[in-house]
Scaffold this active site. Sequence first.
Site, PDB file in Angstrom:
ATOM      1  N   LYS A 206      55.142  38.257  25.931  1.00  0.00           N
ATOM      2  CA  LYS A 206      56.518  37.940  26.295  1.00  0.00           C
ATOM      3  C   LYS A 206      56.701  36.435  26.489  1.00  0.00           C
ATOM      4  CE  LYS A 206      60.179  39.519  29.412  1.00  0.00           C
ATOM      5  NZ  LYS A 206      60.516  40.416  30.542  1.00  0.00           N
ATOM      6  N   GLU A 212      44.763  36.064  28.139  1.00  0.00           N
ATOM      7  CA  GLU A 212      43.899  36.929  27.349  1.00  0.00           C
ATOM      8  C   GLU A 212      44.401  37.034  25.913  1.00  0.00           C
ATOM      9  OE1 GLU A 212      44.149  38.603  31.600  1.00  0.00           O
ATOM     10  OE2 GLU A 212      45.518  37.766  30.113  1.00  0.00           O
ATOM     11  N   GLY A 267      57.240  44.284  30.450  1.00  0.00           N
ATOM     12  CA  GLY A 267      56.240  44.598  29.439  1.00  0.00           C
ATOM     13  C   GLY A 267      55.900  46.072  29.361  1.00  0.00           C
ATOM     14  N   ARG A 268      55.733  46.716  30.514  1.00  0.00           N
ATOM     15  CA  ARG A 268      55.311  48.122  30.500  1.00  0.00           C
ATOM     16  C   ARG A 268      56.436  49.068  30.104  1.00  0.00           C
ATOM     17  NH1 ARG A 268      55.359  45.796  35.336  1.00  0.00           N
ATOM     18  NH2 ARG A 268      56.586  46.629  37.079  1.00  0.00           N
ATOM     19  N   GLU A 353      51.391  49.718  38.545  1.00  0.00           N
ATOM     20  CA  GLU A 353      51.920  48.352  38.494  1.00  0.00           C
ATOM     21  C   GLU A 353      53.370  48.323  38.940  1.00  0.00           C
ATOM     22  OE1 GLU A 353      50.520  45.471  35.453  1.00  0.00           O
ATOM     23  OE2 GLU A 353      52.620  45.388  34.840  1.00  0.00           O
ATOM     24  N   HIS A 384      35.026  69.642  32.544  1.00  0.00           N
ATOM     25  CA  HIS A 384      33.587  69.509  32.757  1.00  0.00           C
ATOM     26  C   HIS A 384      33.261  68.206  33.480  1.00  0.00           C
ATOM     27  CE1 HIS A 384      32.617  72.937  30.084  1.00  0.00           C
ATOM     28  NE2 HIS A 384      33.761  72.586  29.514  1.00  0.00           N
ATOM     29  N   LYS A 510      44.984  35.758  37.939  1.00  0.00           N
ATOM     30  CA  LYS A 510      45.007  34.881  36.770  1.00  0.00           C
ATOM     31  C   LYS A 510      44.980  33.416  37.190  1.00  0.00           C
ATOM     32  CE  LYS A 510      47.684  38.027  33.820  1.00  0.00           C
ATOM     33  NZ  LYS A 510      48.944  38.190  33.054  1.00  0.00           N
TER      34      LYS A 510
END
Length: 544
Positions: A206, A212, A267-268, A353, A384, A510
């Site tokens: 964005k 990263e 963003g999400r 978040e 399991h 960050k």
Amino acid sequence: MNNITQSAAWQNLQAHQINTANIRMRELFEADPQRFDNMHETLHGLLFDYSKNRISEETLQLLCELAETAGLEQQAEAMRRGGKINISEKRAVLHTALRLPADAAPVLVDGENVIPAVHRELDRALAFAESLINGVHTGATGKRITDFVHIGIGGSDLGPQLAVQALQPFHKNVHVHFVSNSDDANIAQVLAPLNAETTVFCVASKSFGTPETLLNAHAARAWFRDSGLREADIARHFAAISSDVAAARNFGIAPDNVFAMFDWVGGRYSVWSAIGLPVMVAVGSTHFRKFLSGAHAMDEHFFNTPLRRNIPVLLALIGIWYGNFCGAHGQAVVPYSHNLRRLPGYLQQLDMESNGKRRTLHGDTVECHTGGIVFGEEGVNCQHAFFQLLHQGTRLIPADFIVPMRTPYKIGRQHRFTVANAFAQTEALMRGKTLEEARAELAALPEAEREELAPQKEFPGNQPSNSILIEELNPFNLGMLIAMYEHKVFAQGAIWGINSFDQWGVEYGKVLAKNIEPELAHTQNTQHDTSTNGLIAFYHKCNP
């Protein structure tokens, strides 16, 4: 209301929980043959069964009163109309506008109708995706594009990756890959089998400043040049999705391949925008538009359905009942679909978040638990793994079971087996097994052995679950499913009085990392706590 925990509605729920603490779902089903009929909803082929919960009609009415007290419907309308409900960043929250049809009524942000801009960018992104699919957009050497590498992280990665995996039966002829982790193993393993001449990269950030993402973008560009192609060829092999179009162009990306994001979409919540470009490349424009249509159908349901019959609201309220009044320790999400295996990871970000906040909209400390500890895995694998804890552990952990009713693969009886297991698990969690029933199962054993073993085979039951069934996993139903959870998270945040649309906690680490990285590159005196100093020293020992 500024402090929902002081409301009469909240206190009525606290009293109700005390009065119903010993409620047993098995008994509720035995007493009411109509329980399923009264506690399930359907929408466009989606069935939501919430009857296997520790709730009664009175519980639901009290929870709806809580939502009314919090002004949920008014807050939802403010979001829908473009109100700046993200008050810490002074932004509107309009992911729902991304899936509105082009002829929808205007949605205004600062006096401007955003719908034309939404569809302009959507059409541009879809046209670019189709040009890769049909071979019109070739690489710099004229070869057809075979691979598309999406570079992003968080909301710029999880939603698209979920959708691309989920819609595997609808894939076209371009292979889509994802790079998100700054660990070099991620990008190294993605790039190893690829040919630079037939690969297009997409950098999704964005701000076009996500550390990263930029780290991986520069690594991809270096790999591209090292493969023998020219710097000038980047224009045909790189695209970008960003609010900072100028920064993307400065990276060397052709203006026609830069697709804008909007600052009123987090963003999400952005898979519906150009951030969904890898989904568009994977499945094509027709299926992506069906994906948007499914989300829009859930939007219409959420905005227009009374609370008591509103699927996302009911999900939210039942979650609040367990998390705030019954002492639940987490929320399991279990898709009985291999293609939905990324759904738990996606929902971890969406929920934790968004609602992992300890301050209200007005800056006060919250007086109740917010958010939820979301975890999960695909069924039947997780039966399991962590299901032992759900069945016989000491913690209360509600679970959502998401199950497609049809499969496109039709291999043997595997799908029927998988669905049977999903249904059986919800029944077993609800019913449990009494000590008397365990003894009866062991009737053939000698009495002493039976009495020793029976307690180990007792299941307390009364473990709650929701069943969310879809006719099949297709673009429309996936859109409905994701939008349903978006609205659930919003509804919970609105009731708690928090801002579900900022994420300051993500940023702090960050900032500190920017200080530590140079200290890893060069041995120097570090000014941290003794633990962090020790960790840095060990890194230097391993990298002399």
